[in-house]
Write a protein that holds these residues in place. Structure first.
Motif: not given
Length: 272
Positions: A107-113, A129-136
């Motif tokens: 339910v959390m808006p993607e902008v907030i996440t 980089g790629i690591l941070t996108i994977v974690l997100a």
């Protein structure tokens, strides 16, 4: 058997037309000779050749595919473990907080996440980089996997696990040999859902990506802002083709599995 009324037929036709006519137009204009996407100048496949030579698009597609595979795999493992704890863990201290943290990204808006993860990565000094996108992507897709797997575990017959334990299996062996094969369709569905969400994500990746990692949705969005290129039409057509092949393959596999199951049930009934 109730016959479909004219109103339902018209509504269904208009609904499918609204969904699929734009895709058909996009596919047709991907073979347009002209660079102008609104002017038909003859049939040509040159934009597919231009797409193959577009290194930026190919690199973005490779980054997106890697991120989707890694994030969906990690999210599936963590989401399945979280679902098992919520369904089988009973009452424990912090259960309400734990379940709330699992389901909050739903339910959390993607902008907030995306903004909160960006601040976290900056705070701990982690280069984007790629690591941070994977974690997100793992963070926001894990909850979807948990929901899918939880729905299957709720209806799971625990007597099967108990029988395995009575026959000498350890809890880990009972989960690996009995529980996991039964809930495998839900686990696979969760993985596919997480994979699709990762491929489609634009907002969170925009916050957590860096100069060295640009996903395909980000690349397409930046290109469309300057005008729709026929290469975008060609790329979209290829993506539609891949999805279509995947859906047809999954349908055939599911149908074959159902036929095999019916044959096994009939064979078992004859032997009784």
């Amino acid at each position: 058997m109730n016959r479909m009324s004219w109103f339902n037929a018209v509504s269904l036709t208009l609904g499918f037309a609204f969904l699929y006519i734009p895709m058909v137009i996009l596919i047709i204009f991907s073979f347009n000779e002209s660079k102008l996407v609104t002017v038909w100048a003859g049939f040509s496949t040159k934009w597919y050749g231009e797409l193959v030579q577009n290194e930026q698009m190919l690199n973005a597609a490779w980054v997106t595919l890697r991120v989707a595979v890694f994030s969906s795999t990690i999210a599936t493992i963590l989401g399945t473990a979280a679902a098992y704890v919520l369904v089988r863990g009973g009452r424990f201290f912090g259960r309400t907080l734990f379940s709330g943290m699992i389901y909050a990204p739903l339910v959390m808006p993607e902008v907030i996440t995306g903004l909160s993860l960006l601040l976290l990565f900056i705070g701990i000094g982690l280069d984007r980089g790629i690591l941070t996108i994977v974690l997100a992507h793992t963070t926001f897709s894990m909850c979807f996997v948990s929901v899918v797997v939880s729905s299957r575990l709720v209806t799971f017959d625990q007597s099967l696990e108990e029988a395995a334990l009575d026959l000498g299996c350890s809890p880990a062996q009972a989960f690996r040999l009995v529980t996991l094969p039964i809930i495998a369709p839900a686990v696979i569905s969760g993985w596919l859902l997480a994979f699709t969400l990762s491929l489609d994500d634009l907002v969170i990746a925009s916050f957590t990506s860096g100069p060295s990692a640009t996903t395909l949705p980000m690349r397409i969005f930046s290109a469309v802002r300057l005008g729709v290129s026929p290469e975008i039409n060609a790329l979209s057509t290829l993506m539609i083709a891949v999805v279509t092949v995947g859906v047809i393959t999954a349908s055939l596999v599911t149908k074959r599995a159902m036929v095999r199951q019916k044959q096994d049930e009939m064979a078992a009934a004859r032997t009784e």
